[in-house]
Structure formats: structure tokens, C-alpha cells
Design a protein around this motif. Structure first.
Motif, PDB file in Angstrom:
ATOM      1  N   ARG A 273     -30.624 -14.882 -29.748  1.00 58.81           N
ATOM      2  CA  ARG A 273     -32.036 -14.972 -29.074  1.00 58.81           C
ATOM      3  C   ARG A 273     -33.014 -15.259 -29.841  1.00 58.81           C
ATOM      4  NH1 ARG A 273     -32.236  -8.896 -26.144  1.00 58.81           N
ATOM      5  NH2 ARG A 273     -31.243  -9.447 -24.128  1.00 58.81           N
ATOM      6  N   ALA A 274     -32.916 -15.364 -31.245  1.00 57.81           N
ATOM      7  CA  ALA A 274     -33.770 -15.669 -32.278  1.00 57.81           C
ATOM      8  C   ALA A 274     -33.805 -17.253 -32.100  1.00 57.81           C
ATOM      9  CB  ALA A 274     -33.545 -15.225 -33.594  1.00 57.81           C
ATOM     10  N   THR A 275     -32.734 -17.726 -32.112  1.00 57.17           N
ATOM     11  CA  THR A 275     -32.311 -19.234 -32.230  1.00 57.17           C
ATOM     12  C   THR A 275     -32.272 -19.956 -31.028  1.00 57.17           C
ATOM     13  OG1 THR A 275     -29.936 -18.831 -32.358  1.00 57.17           O
ATOM     14  CG2 THR A 275     -31.007 -18.978 -34.286  1.00 57.17           C
ATOM     15  N   ALA A 276     -32.400 -19.433 -30.017  1.00 57.49           N
ATOM     16  CA  ALA A 276     -32.306 -19.962 -28.718  1.00 57.49           C
ATOM     17  C   ALA A 276     -33.276 -19.324 -27.504  1.00 57.49           C
ATOM     18  CB  ALA A 276     -30.999 -20.338 -27.946  1.00 57.49           C
ATOM     19  N   PRO A 277     -34.478 -19.377 -27.760  1.00 58.28           N
ATOM     20  CA  PRO A 277     -35.377 -18.717 -26.776  1.00 58.28           C
ATOM     21  C   PRO A 277     -35.441 -19.354 -25.368  1.00 58.28           C
ATOM     22  CG  PRO A 277     -36.739 -19.843 -28.389  1.00 58.28           C
ATOM     23  CD  PRO A 277     -35.362 -19.759 -29.146  1.00 58.28           C
ATOM     24  N   GLY A 278     -35.348 -18.685 -24.661  1.00 60.55           N
ATOM     25  CA  GLY A 278     -35.496 -19.438 -23.299  1.00 60.55           C
ATOM     26  C   GLY A 278     -34.014 -19.802 -22.696  1.00 60.55           C
ATOM     27  N   LEU A 279     -32.899 -19.140 -23.201  1.00 60.26           N
ATOM     28  CA  LEU A 279     -31.697 -19.215 -22.988  1.00 60.26           C
ATOM     29  C   LEU A 279     -31.332 -18.100 -22.111  1.00 60.26           C
ATOM     30  CD1 LEU A 279     -28.698 -20.633 -22.892  1.00 60.26           C
ATOM     31  CD2 LEU A 279     -28.364 -19.012 -24.901  1.00 60.26           C
ATOM     32  N   ARG A 280     -30.663 -18.311 -20.914  1.00 55.95           N
ATOM     33  CA  ARG A 280     -29.859 -17.179 -19.967  1.00 55.95           C
ATOM     34  C   ARG A 280     -28.680 -17.171 -20.347  1.00 55.95           C
ATOM     35  NH1 ARG A 280     -27.871 -15.848 -14.857  1.00 55.95           N
ATOM     36  NH2 ARG A 280     -28.661 -13.636 -14.405  1.00 55.95           N
ATOM     37  N   LEU A 281     -28.193 -16.058 -20.858  1.00 54.30           N
ATOM     38  CA  LEU A 281     -26.503 -15.932 -21.241  1.00 54.30           C
ATOM     39  C   LEU A 281     -25.825 -15.173 -20.476  1.00 54.30           C
ATOM     40  CD1 LEU A 281     -24.311 -17.105 -23.163  1.00 54.30           C
ATOM     41  CD2 LEU A 281     -24.844 -14.865 -24.516  1.00 54.30           C
ATOM     42  N   GLU A 282     -24.820 -15.731 -19.439  1.00 54.48           N
ATOM     43  CA  GLU A 282     -23.952 -14.745 -18.839  1.00 54.48           C
ATOM     44  C   GLU A 282     -22.523 -14.289 -19.684  1.00 54.48           C
ATOM     45  OE1 GLU A 282     -23.318 -16.572 -14.974  1.00 54.48           O
ATOM     46  OE2 GLU A 282     -25.431 -16.729 -14.308  1.00 54.48           O
ATOM     47  N   LEU A 283     -22.573 -13.379 -19.827  1.00 56.07           N
ATOM     48  CA  LEU A 283     -21.293 -12.884 -20.648  1.00 56.07           C
ATOM     49  C   LEU A 283     -20.006 -12.466 -19.610  1.00 56.07           C
ATOM     50  CD1 LEU A 283     -22.807 -11.024 -23.643  1.00 56.07           C
ATOM     51  CD2 LEU A 283     -21.556 -13.341 -23.683  1.00 56.07           C
ATOM     52  N   ILE A 284     -19.023 -13.036 -19.292  1.00 54.68           N
ATOM     53  CA  ILE A 284     -18.070 -12.634 -18.530  1.00 54.68           C
ATOM     54  C   ILE A 284     -16.801 -12.165 -19.306  1.00 54.68           C
ATOM     55  CG2 ILE A 284     -16.754 -13.464 -16.526  1.00 54.68           C
ATOM     56  CD1 ILE A 284     -18.723 -15.855 -16.233  1.00 54.68           C
ATOM     57  N   ALA A 285     -16.795 -10.847 -19.206  1.00 51.53           N
ATOM     58  CA  ALA A 285     -15.559 -10.381 -19.882  1.00 51.53           C
ATOM     59  C   ALA A 285     -14.484  -9.962 -19.260  1.00 51.53           C
ATOM     60  CB  ALA A 285     -16.065  -8.707 -20.706  1.00 51.53           C
ATOM     61  N   GLU A 286     -13.402 -10.923 -19.250  1.00 49.58           N
ATOM     62  CA  GLU A 286     -12.237 -10.917 -18.267  1.00 49.58           C
ATOM     63  C   GLU A 286     -11.003 -11.100 -19.146  1.00 49.58           C
ATOM     64  OE1 GLU A 286     -11.598 -10.697 -15.219  1.00 49.58           O
ATOM     65  OE2 GLU A 286     -13.411 -11.215 -14.235  1.00 49.58           O
ATOM     66  N   ALA A 287      -9.789 -10.438 -18.790  1.00 48.23           N
ATOM     67  CA  ALA A 287      -8.816 -10.372 -19.235  1.00 48.23           C
ATOM     68  C   ALA A 287      -8.045 -11.766 -18.957  1.00 48.23           C
ATOM     69  CB  ALA A 287      -7.707  -9.239 -19.008  1.00 48.23           C
ATOM     70  N   ARG A 288      -8.400 -12.205 -17.730  1.00 47.41           N
ATOM     71  CA  ARG A 288      -7.610 -13.336 -16.990  1.00 47.41           C
ATOM     72  C   ARG A 288      -8.469 -14.460 -17.503  1.00 47.41           C
ATOM     73  NH1 ARG A 288      -9.994 -15.370 -12.218  1.00 47.41           N
ATOM     74  NH2 ARG A 288     -11.846 -14.281 -11.773  1.00 47.41           N
TER      75      ARG A 288
ATOM     76  N   LEU B  83     -25.617 -30.910 -23.733  1.00 47.11           N
ATOM     77  CA  LEU B  83     -26.789 -29.972 -23.344  1.00 47.11           C
ATOM     78  C   LEU B  83     -27.021 -29.100 -24.537  1.00 47.11           C
ATOM     79  CD1 LEU B  83     -25.663 -29.004 -19.549  1.00 47.11           C
ATOM     80  CD2 LEU B  83     -27.471 -30.666 -20.381  1.00 47.11           C
ATOM     81  N   GLU B  84     -28.446 -29.003 -24.717  1.00 47.39           N
ATOM     82  CA  GLU B  84     -28.845 -28.190 -25.920  1.00 47.39           C
ATOM     83  C   GLU B  84     -28.476 -26.800 -25.740  1.00 47.39           C
ATOM     84  OE1 GLU B  84     -32.888 -27.333 -28.427  1.00 47.39           O
ATOM     85  OE2 GLU B  84     -32.955 -28.180 -26.109  1.00 47.39           O
ATOM     86  N   ARG B  85     -28.431 -26.295 -24.631  1.00 49.00           N
ATOM     87  CA  ARG B  85     -28.146 -24.700 -24.302  1.00 49.00           C
ATOM     88  C   ARG B  85     -26.672 -24.570 -24.740  1.00 49.00           C
ATOM     89  NH1 ARG B  85     -28.933 -26.736 -18.776  1.00 49.00           N
ATOM     90  NH2 ARG B  85     -26.955 -26.466 -17.823  1.00 49.00           N
ATOM     91  N   VAL B  86     -25.635 -25.520 -24.312  1.00 47.17           N
ATOM     92  CA  VAL B  86     -24.255 -25.261 -24.499  1.00 47.17           C
ATOM     93  C   VAL B  86     -23.942 -25.755 -26.200  1.00 47.17           C
ATOM     94  CG1 VAL B  86     -22.231 -26.570 -24.132  1.00 47.17           C
ATOM     95  CG2 VAL B  86     -23.669 -25.947 -22.351  1.00 47.17           C
ATOM     96  N   ARG B  87     -24.902 -26.397 -26.558  1.00 44.00           N
ATOM     97  CA  ARG B  87     -24.543 -26.703 -28.168  1.00 44.00           C
ATOM     98  C   ARG B  87     -25.001 -25.445 -28.951  1.00 44.00           C
ATOM     99  NH1 ARG B  87     -28.388 -28.135 -31.822  1.00 44.00           N
ATOM    100  NH2 ARG B  87     -29.566 -28.692 -30.116  1.00 44.00           N
ATOM    101  N   LEU B  88     -26.254 -24.635 -28.455  1.00 36.72           N
ATOM    102  CA  LEU B  88     -26.662 -23.721 -29.259  1.00 36.72           C
ATOM    103  C   LEU B  88     -25.649 -22.480 -29.124  1.00 36.72           C
ATOM    104  CD1 LEU B  88     -30.644 -23.928 -28.360  1.00 36.72           C
ATOM    105  CD2 LEU B  88     -29.461 -24.392 -30.672  1.00 36.72           C
ATOM    106  N   VAL B  89     -25.118 -22.358 -28.059  1.00 35.28           N
ATOM    107  CA  VAL B  89     -24.414 -21.349 -27.887  1.00 35.28           C
ATOM    108  C   VAL B  89     -22.995 -21.517 -28.650  1.00 35.28           C
ATOM    109  CG1 VAL B  89     -22.795 -19.993 -26.224  1.00 35.28           C
ATOM    110  CG2 VAL B  89     -25.409 -20.486 -25.572  1.00 35.28           C
ATOM    111  N   ALA B  90     -22.486 -22.531 -28.618  1.00 28.35           N
ATOM    112  CA  ALA B  90     -21.315 -22.980 -29.329  1.00 28.35           C
ATOM    113  C   ALA B  90     -21.538 -22.851 -30.914  1.00 28.35           C
ATOM    114  CB  ALA B  90     -20.899 -24.360 -29.109  1.00 28.35           C
TER     115      ALA B  90
END
Length: 300
Positions: A114-129, A264-271
Motif C-alpha cells: 500500500r505504501a509503494t503502490a497507492p491507487g492499486l486495487r488488489l484482489e487476493l484469491i486464496a485457492e487450493a486449485r 503494466l505498472e500495477r503488475v510490475r509493482l505487485v511482482a
């Protein structure tokens, strides 16, 4: 022709049967068959044929499949471009991993993202599959084994290994039975190691099909088990135990993302956040030499 029919060709090529393709697309088997027949009628060529128990592409179908993959990648790139917000927000990134990785490794580090990527919306999908990046079910995936999906359409990089160790709660560790996985999960290296240990020392009457549940059972004092060190070492309720049943297992950790999203910047920041988080957690979870309570007679 209906360009959307190409989705059904891609699904059959990946799944190998009408039933599996229908399941992956969320439709019934009749719909898949009908759309394939419509595609063949429009093209005037057969694209699939029955061989043995499965459904394979014809020679023409295989050539068509290569073009269908390009079409899919281009459409996903259009979706990514459309999802880019020019109003200052970074947009949305869908990240999937098994529940333990999401809950115990990534969630505690969200303040950093959150500190390094303000404006990002993150969807966390916790799935065993394993969710499919190719079908757009996620943008980034963390996998605990070498990926087999995607070919040239998915970028994959090994981030390192997850080292496992034995853990139980403080104060009761020495006498605890082993808690492991149900038999259908025996293909997992940690499940096999736990089963081997339980056969030698004794097991509880509880088994699970998910590492997050296993973690919670151990933290609640129901037994001992094997956990990734970066999880067990960060939990103050747990203590690392000696392990006497062969080599401790490891799991490879891989980062995957859709190729068309890599710029994409948002993908790069999350990675980058994922890599940074794992580096910090790994450095904090260096192997320790747990006390051997059996040798010194001390209470655990």
C-alpha cells in the motif's frame, strides 16, 4: 464465422475432452459440441476428432490452434489496456496462491504494498486449485511446483525454495502426535514426510486437505506437523522441533504472470512486492538447531 467459437477450440485443446472443456468454460458438454460443429461448418474443415477415449485436434485444428492462441493473447491485452485507469488509479491486479501463502505470507506484508503502490486495487484469491492465467482467472499466480500451464503466453520464474521444518506449540511439543494430510494428498512431499513420521511416532485422529487448516490445528495445540519455515518461524506460538525421519522436504516457489501484462505498472509493482516480501521473510527464517528434548530430558 463466430470468433468466440475459438474459445471452445482452445478449451478442448487444453482439456482433451468435451466434459473437461465444458467444466473449464462453465458450460455444458452439449454447448461445447455445438460450438465446435458451428466452427467446423463455418470453416468447411474438421478441427477435432475422437481418438481412443479423448478428443484431439486434427492437423488443420492444430494449425488453427496457433492462431487461436494469438487471438486470445491479443484480446487479453485489450482487456488489460481497457482496465488501465488514466485518472490516477493504478487499476486492479488479481493475485492467486494457496490459502497459506496468501494468509500467512502476503497478508502480513500488505502495508508495504500500500505504501509503494497507492491507487492499486488488489484482489487476493486464496485457492487450493490452480486458477488459469490463460482464461483470465488471475493476472499473477504463486505456485508451489514448476508450472505446466501457458507455454509462451505465460512468464514463469522460480523465486526460490520453501524449506520445511517440524513445529508444535510451546510447552507441549515433545509429546504431541503428528497431524497430516488425507491420503489423497500423499503426492505432496510434505504430506509423505509427515506420513512417514506418523508411522514411526503416532498420529492424531485428524487429517486435512489444506495447509492453512493444518497450520491452525497446530497453533491450537492439537499436534505437531511440518510447515514452511517462513511461516513457522514467524508464529510466536510455535517452536521448531528436531526431525529424525530423513531429509526435510522442500517446495519450489514460482511466480507466474500473463505475458501481455508484464509491462503494466500495477503488475510490475505487485511482482516486486512479492519478491521483496519473500526475501525478507526468508532472511528472518534461517534454520535453527532446535533443542533435542529427548536427549537432555528437559520439558519442551
Amino acid at each position: 464465422m463466430n470468433w468466440d467459437d475459438m474459445r471452445f477450440l482452445l478449451a478442448v485443446a487444453q482439456a482433451g475432452s468435451l466434459k473437461a472443456a465444458a467444466r473449464s468454460l462453465g458450460v455444458d458438454k452439449t454447448t461445447v459440441s455445438r460450438r465446435l460443429r458451428a466452427l467446423e461448418a463455418a470453416l468447411g474443415r474438421q478441427v477435432v476428432e475422437v481418438r481412443g477415449q479423448g478428443l484431439n485436434l486434427t492437423d488443420f485444428g492444430r494449425r488453427l490452434h496457433r492462431h487461436a492462441e494469438v487471438m486470445r493473447d491479443e484480446m487479453q491485452a485489450v482487456d488489460a489496456l481497457a482496465g488501465a485507469d488514466t485518472g490516477g488509479a493504478l487499476g486492479t491486479v488479481r493475485l492467486t496462491a494457496v490459502p497459506m501463502v496468501i494468509n500467512q505470507i502476503l497478508v502480513p506484508a500488505l502495508d508495504d504494498l500500500r505504501a509503494t503502490a497507492p491507487g492499486l486495487r488488489l484482489e487476493l484469491i486464496a485457492e487450493a486449485r490452480d486458477l488459469s492465467l490463460l482464461r483470465g482467472e488471475a493476472d499473477i499466480a504463486l505456485r508451489l511446483a514448476r508450472p505446466t500451464e501457458g507455454g509462451q503466453s505465460v512468464l514463469a520464474r522460480k523465486l526460490g525454495d520453501l524449506d520445511y521444518a517440524a513445529y508444535a506449540v510451546h510447552g507441549a511439543a515433545g509429546e504431541m502426535p503428528w497431524i497430516g494430510y488425507e491420503t489423497r494428498m500423499s503426492y505432496l512431499p510434505q504430506a509423505a514426510a509427515i506420513a512417514r513420521s506418523a508411522a514411526a511416532e503416532g498420529a492424531t485422529d485428524i487429517s486435512v486437505n489444506d495447509a492453512e487448516t493444518l497450520y491452525r490445528l497446530v497453533c491450537a495445540g492439537h499436534g505437531k506437523t511440518l510447515l514452511p519455515r517462513i511461516v513457522g518461524a514467524a508464529e510466536p506460538r510455535l517452536v521448531e522441533l528436531p526431525y529424525r525421519h530423513g531429509a526435510l522436504p522442500k517446495r519450489e516457489l514460482w511466480l507466474m504472470l500473463r505475458r501481455e501484462l508484464r509491462e503494466l505498472e500495477r503488475v510490475r509493482l505487485v511482482a516486486q512486492w512479492i519478491e521483496r516480501t519473500l526475501a525478507v521473510r526468508t532472511s528472518q527464517a534461517q534454520p535453527t538447531r532446535p533443542p533435542d528434548h529427548r536427549d537432555n530430558g528437559a520439558d519442551p
